[in-house]
Motif scaffolding. Sequence first.
Motif, PDB file in Angstrom:
ATOM      1  N   GLU A 239       0.642  -1.132  -0.190  1.00 53.12           N
ATOM      2  CA  GLU A 239       0.006   0.061   0.085  1.00 53.12           C
ATOM      3  C   GLU A 239       0.929   1.176   0.120  1.00 53.12           C
ATOM      4  O   GLU A 239       0.655   2.186  -0.778  1.00 53.12           O
ATOM      5  CB  GLU A 239      -1.019  -0.011   1.252  1.00 53.12           C
ATOM      6  CG  GLU A 239      -2.167  -1.050   0.929  1.00 53.12           C
ATOM      7  CD  GLU A 239      -2.891  -1.007   2.389  1.00 53.12           C
ATOM      8  OE1 GLU A 239      -2.504  -0.409   3.499  1.00 53.12           O
ATOM      9  OE2 GLU A 239      -3.970  -1.632   2.092  1.00 53.12           O
ATOM     10  N   GLU A 255      -7.963   7.642  -8.615  1.00 54.79           N
ATOM     11  CA  GLU A 255      -7.656   6.453  -7.776  1.00 54.79           C
ATOM     12  C   GLU A 255      -7.686   5.097  -8.434  1.00 54.79           C
ATOM     13  O   GLU A 255      -6.989   4.287  -7.919  1.00 54.79           O
ATOM     14  CB  GLU A 255      -9.079   6.375  -6.944  1.00 54.79           C
ATOM     15  CG  GLU A 255      -9.208   7.617  -6.059  1.00 54.79           C
ATOM     16  CD  GLU A 255      -8.255   7.376  -4.992  1.00 54.79           C
ATOM     17  OE1 GLU A 255      -7.839   6.239  -4.387  1.00 54.79           O
ATOM     18  OE2 GLU A 255      -7.677   8.455  -4.423  1.00 54.79           O
ATOM     19  N   LYS A 258      -3.913   4.600  -8.699  1.00 55.18           N
ATOM     20  CA  LYS A 258      -3.312   4.071  -7.452  1.00 55.18           C
ATOM     21  C   LYS A 258      -3.638   2.766  -7.216  1.00 55.18           C
ATOM     22  O   LYS A 258      -2.761   2.096  -6.635  1.00 55.18           O
ATOM     23  CB  LYS A 258      -4.119   5.020  -6.391  1.00 55.18           C
ATOM     24  CG  LYS A 258      -3.427   4.584  -4.826  1.00 55.18           C
ATOM     25  CD  LYS A 258      -4.455   5.695  -4.083  1.00 55.18           C
ATOM     26  CE  LYS A 258      -4.313   5.388  -2.372  1.00 55.18           C
ATOM     27  NZ  LYS A 258      -4.832   6.227  -1.755  1.00 55.18           N
ATOM     28  N   SER A 259      -5.027   2.284  -7.511  1.00 53.12           N
ATOM     29  CA  SER A 259      -5.303   1.108  -7.253  1.00 53.12           C
ATOM     30  C   SER A 259      -4.703   0.026  -8.099  1.00 53.12           C
ATOM     31  O   SER A 259      -4.221  -1.093  -7.389  1.00 53.12           O
ATOM     32  CB  SER A 259      -6.805   0.664  -7.419  1.00 53.12           C
ATOM     33  OG  SER A 259      -7.502   1.494  -6.559  1.00 53.12           O
ATOM     34  N   THR A 280      -7.981  -3.587  -3.245  1.00 56.28           N
ATOM     35  CA  THR A 280      -8.119  -2.501  -4.127  1.00 56.28           C
ATOM     36  C   THR A 280      -9.420  -2.162  -4.770  1.00 56.28           C
ATOM     37  O   THR A 280      -9.568  -0.984  -5.319  1.00 56.28           O
ATOM     38  CB  THR A 280      -6.984  -2.962  -5.178  1.00 56.28           C
ATOM     39  OG1 THR A 280      -7.871  -4.250  -5.940  1.00 56.28           O
ATOM     40  CG2 THR A 280      -5.848  -3.221  -4.966  1.00 56.28           C
TER      41      THR A 280
END
Length: 296
Positions: A239, A255, A258-259, A280
């Motif tokens: 993470e 996002e 990022k996932s 995620t």
Amino acid sequence: MKWKVSPFNDFIFKKLFGTVGNEELLKAFLNAVMKDKNLPLIEEVTIIEKLELEKNHFEEKLGIIDVHAKTDKGEVINIEVQLCNEYNIDKRTLFYWSKLYSSNIKKGQNYEVLPKVITINILNFNYYHEKWVHLFFTPTADVDSNLKMNELEVHFIQLPAFRKRHEKNFKTHELERWLTFLTQSANEEELEEIVAMDQEIFKVYEEIKHLLSDEEVLAVAEAREKQFLDYNSAINHAEARGRQEGVELGIEQGEFNKSIEIAKNSIENGLDDELIVKITGLSIEEIKRLRNELNK
């Protein structure tokens, strides 16, 4: 009095409260939970031995070890210690509660034979707000909160929330006394006071000493502890790297990017596909695509 492994180590907890012969210890702990919510106390409990966590089960990285019992009233009780947050404890709890509930009826029997099922989840993470140590769920009617479907009773005990409490009222509050002792969240003098003031906790203390003096038991418990720490470290690392790389990619990419990065790092750290989906929010197809891409 400080131990090498926590009594909430799932292997040790099972030995303490899920072994035939330790019914009085289990009953004392259960009644501390019941008293905390002003629920009827348990007069008698029978431990039903199921799966033992032995060395050959270690390949099941997130294997759940639980304590299964029945009361003198026929109620089924399941206590589960969950060390790792799989991000699904609410749904998972209801699923396993329903399995336990429905498993107690055979074809042709009347539904009246179905017993009440009580589930107690002891979490080593805060799934709900950190101000709550003990949450109790049971369905109530929307017109009158005194009308309840009593067959469903679910408890969550959040250990980090308890550890964070600055003042622990262990002298007058039975559940707090148990949690203070089992989490070791007090100084030596206070822990000795707890052991001296509560006969059942003294018995648990003696049982822990006995268990941890057995080299084989200690080795299994320490291996389980290391497994838990390695798992959490892998998730935190994945993470953290994902967040950092998400910043480097630019926040405007959103996002999703990022996932993707978290998923890639999770794959590299050896986490399985289903767990990465939970972390995620990506689809299983997307995770498999990323895994194939990384393996080229």
